[in-house]
Structure formats: C-alpha cells, structure tokens
Design a protein around this motif. Structure first.
Motif, short mmCIF file in Angstrom:
data_model
loop_
_atom_site.label_atom_id
_atom_site.label_comp_id
_atom_site.label_asym_id
_atom_site.label_seq_id
_atom_site.Cartn_x
_atom_site.Cartn_y
_atom_site.Cartn_z
N LEU A 106 0.82 -1.21 0.00
CA LEU A 106 0.00 0.00 0.00
C LEU A 106 0.86 1.26 0.00
O LEU A 106 0.55 2.24 -0.69
N LEU A 107 1.94 1.26 0.75
CA LEU A 107 2.76 2.46 0.88
C LEU A 107 3.65 2.70 -0.34
O LEU A 107 3.93 3.85 -0.69
N GLU A 108 4.10 1.64 -0.99
CA GLU A 108 5.11 1.78 -2.05
C GLU A 108 4.59 1.48 -3.46
O GLU A 108 5.36 1.54 -4.41
N TRP A 109 3.30 1.21 -3.62
CA TRP A 109 2.78 0.75 -4.91
C TRP A 109 3.06 1.73 -6.05
O TRP A 109 3.36 1.33 -7.17
N THR A 110 2.99 3.00 -5.77
CA THR A 110 3.18 4.01 -6.81
C THR A 110 4.52 4.75 -6.68
O THR A 110 4.74 5.74 -7.39
N ASN A 111 5.38 4.32 -5.78
CA ASN A 111 6.68 4.98 -5.59
C ASN A 111 7.58 4.65 -6.78
O ASN A 111 7.94 3.49 -6.99
N PRO A 112 7.98 5.64 -7.59
CA PRO A 112 8.80 5.35 -8.78
C PRO A 112 10.18 4.81 -8.44
O PRO A 112 10.87 4.27 -9.31
N GLY A 113 10.61 4.95 -7.20
CA GLY A 113 11.92 4.44 -6.82
C GLY A 113 11.91 2.99 -6.39
O GLY A 113 12.97 2.37 -6.29
#
Length: 453
Positions: free
Chosen positions: A255-262
């Motif tokens: 949930l926290l990192e699903w859209t994080n480009p890194g």
C-alpha cells in the motif's frame, strides 16, 4: 565474608576466577571476530591489488560472525575465493552458534559435555533450562545442513546458466548459507535486485530465512508433533506471530510503495510488484537481502521496516531483534493490565510473572542500546537522521539492510555500529548478566507506593 559468584576456592586454597556463561559466550564471539579479521587481512584473502585495511577486515568479520550483513565494500569484487569462503564459514559459525559446533565435536569424540559447556550453550541458544540441549544441537545441525543443501541445488538452476557451473554453484551455496543464517551477505554487486521477479529466488531465499528465523525448537517441534494441537506454546506463538507480522508487512508495504517510482512503481507489472512486496515484507525479519532500492523507500515504509527489524525472529534461531515472542508477551501483558486481570493466558496456557519480567528487561535494555548507539553514531556523522537510525536498528537487529549511511561513517561511527551488531547477536540479557552479578538481599524493606501515568 562469602566469596562472590565469580570466585571459587582452588585446590590449594587460592582464589580462582570463573567467568559466568554469558561472559564466556561474549569472549567466544569476540575471539571469533578477531580470528576472522586476521584471516580476511591476509593478502590472498582479497582480490589482486585490493587492500581493505584492518578496520574493514574487522567490520566485515564482525558483520559475518553476528550474521548481520552490513558491509562497507562490495564483497564479491573485494574478496578472493578464499576470503569468500572465510566469510561463509564465519556466517555459519555465528548463525548456528559457536557452542553448537563445539558440543558436536565433543560428542563425536566421545567426550561428555560438562556443566560449564552446557551453561554456555544454554546462553548461546537462548534457553532457560539445561534439559535436552545436546538433542537440540543435533536438530539444529540436521535442519540447517539439510535446508542449505536443498536450497543450493534449487538456486543452482538460477545462477549456473548465468555464471557457469563452478561459479554458479558457489553463488548458490553462499547465498543459501547467508539466507538460512539470516546474514544478508551477497556476492553480487547489486544484491538480489536483478532477481526481483524471479519466482525461484523469491520463494527459496525467503523460505530459508523464515525457517532460520522461526527457531530450531519450532522446526523440531513441528517435525515431531505434526499437529497444531500438540505443538508447544512457544511454537504456537512463533507460528501465529510470524504469520501476522508477514501479512501485516506485505499488505502495508504494498500500500505504501505501490506508486513509488523508486521502488514498486518502477516495476512494469502487478505480479512483479507483489513479488517485491512479499520479499521486502519478510526480509526485515533479520534477513538483510533486498530486491529493491532500500534508500528510495518512503519515510513511512522506512519506519515500518525499522519496526520489523527491531522485533526480529525467534529464540534459538539465527535471527536477531527482541524476538516475536517478546512482542506477543508485551501485548498480552498490556491487554491484561487494561482488563484488570491478574494472570496471563495464551492458547490455554498461563505465563509466569518471571517471563514478563524477563521480557520487560530485554525490551528496556534493547531500547536503551538502540538510543545510545544512535546518539554516538549521530555525533560522529552529520547525516540524515532517519538514515542513521535505520543503520543502527539494522545493526542491533542483525539485519543488514542499509540506506547507504554505513559506507559513509568514519572509524568512530563504524566502531559503534560494530558494537551494536555484537550486542544484538550475543543478546542484551547476556550482556546485562555480564555487567552485573547477582547478590542475595540481606535486608528486606517495607513495601512502598509510587504513582504512575
């Protein structure tokens, strides 16, 4: 005047000093670190034209013996085959326990294991009694060697096609040893990042460090009982607690990192993101491997990872941290307090107040060690506070995950990181027993009252 617990009368009336088992255990691990550093300092332990220096040798040796995995150099490019074999041996010795090997050697030679060795072994394995320690040692070695050999065979299908038969088999064996012992060392320059979507790596490596982190008592109990109802209370707590932490970490990380480009956002498919979320949810349990850039995680995910690193795995395991059972007892004791109940009951069993006191002591010492370590590391290095806190918690939990701050620390900072790794592996309680001696109270005082909250 009676002699202290550390003093005994010799044959000729002279006073001889005997160190308590926790102190002896500390010396055994410290000696192993020194020997390992000496071997890694040899000219043929490193690649040609590479000089690592004494500090790096000591740091890598400490990280290997404490099965942490933090490193200031690229292990695969820095060390020769001899150096890599030394690191693997240190990981195996540190992970399974040096006293475990010592007891097995004595048993193989037909030499009975005396009470002093049993006391040291009890501290090394985190046990409270001396019963069945040698049986537990056999279970540890059989489970460890079997898991590592099977994993080596499976991982060879990943590494041999890419690196050839000889080097591929060595990579498979090294990573199997490192994973089962929750060390996190990798011979690849970017770790396991290239295998973020590889099903074999994402299954075999986590299974290894989950088995190693559950604890040998739990694995042996499952093998013998093979029924949930017949399992011991410790096994039930470890299995249920570990499952809850894995599910919590997996869902929260996704949930926290699903859209994080890194991190997850850089992966093209949902399947790859789920594989990566699974791996990053279980690796903070003191494994130390990563398939994503840890430094690119959000601050919230970093805090989540630090929490999982601080909790760690199970007792009598290759994992560090305060242990899963410690967290469960703390939660149960807190619930019991608010419910105004006098007893602690879990899975139809009751817990003694002595267990609660031990948990409180372990947690308190652990928190103090982390804060003291962070204080001194922050004095010697003016870096990002969250990165420094991450490195300190990773060192204490013997995890090995890093956001890059370790490689930037000076000699003082590295020294404190090594102290944190050592304390996290040997155990806060063992260090506490080493620093304090028990004494029977000569005077009993009337009970008093204090106000809390």
């Amino acid at each position: 005047m009676p002699s202290s617990p550390l003093q005994r009368r010799g044959r000729f009336g002279m006073r001889s000093f005997r160190m308590p088992p926790p102190a002896t255990l500390c010396l055994i691990y410290l000696s192993s670190i020194i020997v390992g550093a000496g071997l890694l300092s040899l000219p043929f332990a490193t690649a040609p034209d590479v000089d690592i220096g004494l500090m790096t040798a000591v740091f890598i040796s400490t990280s290997a013996v404490t099965v942490t995995g933090l490193s200031t150099v690229d292990v695969g490019a820095t060390f020769s085959l001899f150096g890599e074999v030394v690191i693997a041996a240190l990981i195996q010795l540190g992970g399974l326990g040096l006293m475990t090997f010592a007891v097995m050697v004595l048993s193989a030679l037909g030499i009975p294991v005396g009470m002093p060795q049993r006391l040291i072994l009890r501290e090394d394995l985190g046990q409270t009694t001396l019963n069945n320690l040698t049986v537990l040692v056999r279970i540890i070695l059989v489970v460890a060697l079997t898991c590592e050999l099977v994993a080596t065979c499976i991982l060879s299908f990943v590494f041999i096609p890419e690196f050839g038969v000889a080097h591929g088999m060595w990579l498979a064996l090294f990573h199997a040893i490192s994973a089962f012992n929750n060390a996190g060392f990798s011979l690849l320059p970017t770790g396991l990042v290239p295998y973020v979507a590889d099903p074999i790596v994402n299954i075999v490596i986590p299974v290894l460090f989950i088995l190693g982190g559950l604890g040998f008592v739990v694995v042996g109990d499952i093998y013998q009982k093979r029924s949930w109802q017949r399992l011991t209370l410790h096994s039930k707590l470890m299995l249920s607690g570990s499952a809850c932490l894995i599910v919590f970490g997996f869902v929260t990380f996704a949930l926290l990192e699903w859209t994080n480009p890194g991190t997850l956002g850089a992966l093209p498919s949902s399947g790859q993101r789920l594989w990566a979320s699974w791996f990053q949810a279980v690796t903070p349990r003191t494994a130390g491997f990563n398939t994503l850039d840890t430094g690119a995680m959000h601050d919230s995910t970093t805090m989540l990872t630090m929490l999982l690193m601080f909790v760690g795995g199970g007792s009598t395991s290759t994992a560090g941290g305060i242990k899963v059972t410690t967290l469960i007892v703390l939660i149960v004791a807190t619930i019991a307090f608010f419910r105004r109940t006098s007893g602690l009951n879990i899975f139809g069993r009751s817990l003694k107040m002595e267990e609660v006191m031990k948990v409180l002591a372990l947690t308190t010492v652990s928190i103090i060690l982390v804060f003291v370590g962070l204080f001194f590391v922050s004095i010697s290095h003016d870096g990002e506070f969250l990165d420094l806190a991450f490195e300190v918690v990773s060192a204490f939990g013997t995890v090995g995950l890093s956001r890059g701050a370790t490689a930037e620390l000076d000699g003082i900072g590295l020294s404190f990181i090594m102290l944190m790794m050592f304390a996290g592996r040997v155990g806060p309680l063992a260090l506490g027993f080493f620093l304090a001696t028990r004494s029977a109270p000569r005077v009993k005082f009337a009970p008093g009252q204090i106000y809390l909250g």
